[in-house]
Design a protein around this motif. Structure first.
Motif, short mmCIF file in Angstrom:
data_model
loop_
_atom_site.label_atom_id
_atom_site.label_comp_id
_atom_site.label_asym_id
_atom_site.label_seq_id
_atom_site.Cartn_x
_atom_site.Cartn_y
_atom_site.Cartn_z
N SER A 1 0.85 -1.20 0.00
CA SER A 1 0.00 0.00 0.00
C SER A 1 0.88 1.25 0.00
O SER A 1 1.79 1.39 0.83
CB SER A 1 -0.89 0.03 1.25
OG SER A 1 -1.49 1.32 1.38
N SER A 2 0.58 2.17 -0.92
CA SER A 2 1.37 3.41 -1.02
C SER A 2 0.95 4.42 0.04
O SER A 2 1.61 5.44 0.22
CB SER A 2 1.18 4.02 -2.42
OG SER A 2 -0.20 4.35 -2.59
N THR A 3 -0.15 4.15 0.75
CA THR A 3 -0.64 5.15 1.72
C THR A 3 -0.38 4.72 3.17
O THR A 3 -0.81 5.40 4.09
CB THR A 3 -2.16 5.38 1.53
OG1 THR A 3 -2.78 4.10 1.32
CG2 THR A 3 -2.42 6.27 0.33
#
Ligand SMILES: CC[C@H](C)[C@H](NC(=O)[C@@H](NC[C@H](O)[C@@H](N)CC(C)C)C(C)C)C(=O)N[C@@H](Cc1ccccc1)C(=O)OC
Length: 329
Positions: A65-67
């Motif tokens: 996940s990039s967040t």
């Protein structure tokens, strides 16, 4: 805004728990979580768990996940009333339910879970909906998803409409006027223990007389059964032929052929009823059944679990379901 999400009973014929889809991270990882008004930690099965402690659950992977961002030096460890528990580390992550998002939600990653969680393939974790005061993240306790999104909700509340062997709904930010007939009964919530705690005003068994008594309870969607003080439980099973306390199970059991009286409870002046059939919870052998109503002995309150919350009362042929509206009126 407002958001709704399904609550699906598992296993279908026992309604042991209700699972709701939650979107985690970017790209979205969808996990089925047990929304639990009896605790305040949002924790998930993760890629950080030893494989030996998983059993078919969907695993959240923060690395995908990039967040997600690690909440450094924070850990959590929780123990539930049934003796189960889990623990791990924390990330901040985007968490979306029914279209409502918390951008920096404390998402608790399990690095250890107890056996009953490993064996429950249907549940990928829990989403606590009680108060922040009992969140177990240390050194700094974290906020629940409901608390984080409250300012973006049309109204600071959520309702729960669980059903017997059917898909129900959690609704955040609104009271669905179509989901209830007549006026809504409110009770003053005491948050001192961090739960949705309030007094019942009494009870009756079947067609018996209503007994006025103030009984402290919590609304707990994460508890399967209805747990009440021993004197209430004894009064109920006095109306069930052949009922007895089975020391092996530590529970009230009875012949599956017994006629089960309805259980009536008071909330303010409102009177709700749990159909007797709901209190015959399941078979422990061909002839003996297990009670959906058990004693809360040893706890500082009774527990209104799913047996009551899913109740539908058939008055004048219509079916109405109880919703528990939780929030600051
Ligand atoms: C923060 C821990 C949460 C709030 C925990 N909550 C609970 O145990 C409450 N809800 C229980 C949960 O709904 C649980 N049935 C979810 C399933 C999936 C495991 C009970 C009391 C109705 C708790 O009070 N744990 C007690 C331990 C306990 C409780 C009850 C009886 C015995 C022992 C504790 O650790 O208090 C600090």
């Amino acid at each position: 805004g407002t958001g709704t999400v399904t609550a699906s009973p598992y296993p279908a014929e026992y309604d042991r728990e209700y699972l709701s889809p939650v979107s985690l991270g970017t790209p979205a990882q969808i996990l089925d979580l047990d929304f639990d008004t009896g605790s305040s930690d949002l924790w998930v099965f993760s890629s950080a768990l030893p494989k030996s402690q998983t059993g078919g659950q969907t695993l959240y992977s923060p690395g995908n996940s990039s967040t997600s961002s690690v909440l450094e030096n924070h850990t959590w460890s929780i123990r539930y009333g049934d003796g189960s528990g889990s623990s791990g580390t924390v990330v901040n992550e985007l968490v979306t339910i029914g279209g409502i998002s918390a951008r920096r939600q404390a998402l608790e990653i399990a690095t250890q879970v107890s056996g009953s969680f490993t064996q429950d393939a249907a549940s990928d974790g829990l989403l606590g909906l009680a108060f922040n005061s009992i969140n177990t993240v240390r050194p700094t306790p974290q906020k629940t998803w409901f608390d984080n999104v409250q300012s973006s909700l049309a109204a600071p509340l959520f309702t729960v409409n669980l059903k017997k062997a059917a898909v129900g709904l959690y609704t955040f930010g609104a009271i669905d006027s179509k989901a209830h007939t007549g006026s809504i009964a409110y009770a003053p919530v005491n948050t001192k223990n961090g739960f949705w705690q309030f007094p019942l005003t009494g009870y009756a068994v079947g067609t018996g007389k209503f007994s006025n008594s103030s009984i402290d309870v919590i609304a707990d969607t994460g508890t399967t059964l209805l747990m009440l003080p021993t004197n209430v439980v004894d009064a109920y099973y006095k109306g069930v032929k052949g009922a007895y306390y089975d020391t092996e199970y530590g529970a009230m059991v009875f012949p599956c052929t017994a006629k089960m009286p309805d259980f009536i409870f008071g909330l303010g002046s409102y009177r709700g009823s749990v159909p007797g059939s709901f209190i015959s919870y399941g078979q422990i052998n061909t002839s003996t059944c297990y009670g959906g109503l058990q004693s809360s002995e040893g706890l500082p309150f009774g527990i209104l679990g799913d047996i009551l919350l899913k109740a539908q009362e058939g008055n004048d042929g219509t079916w109405s379901t109880f919703e528990i509206g939780l929030g600051k009126p």
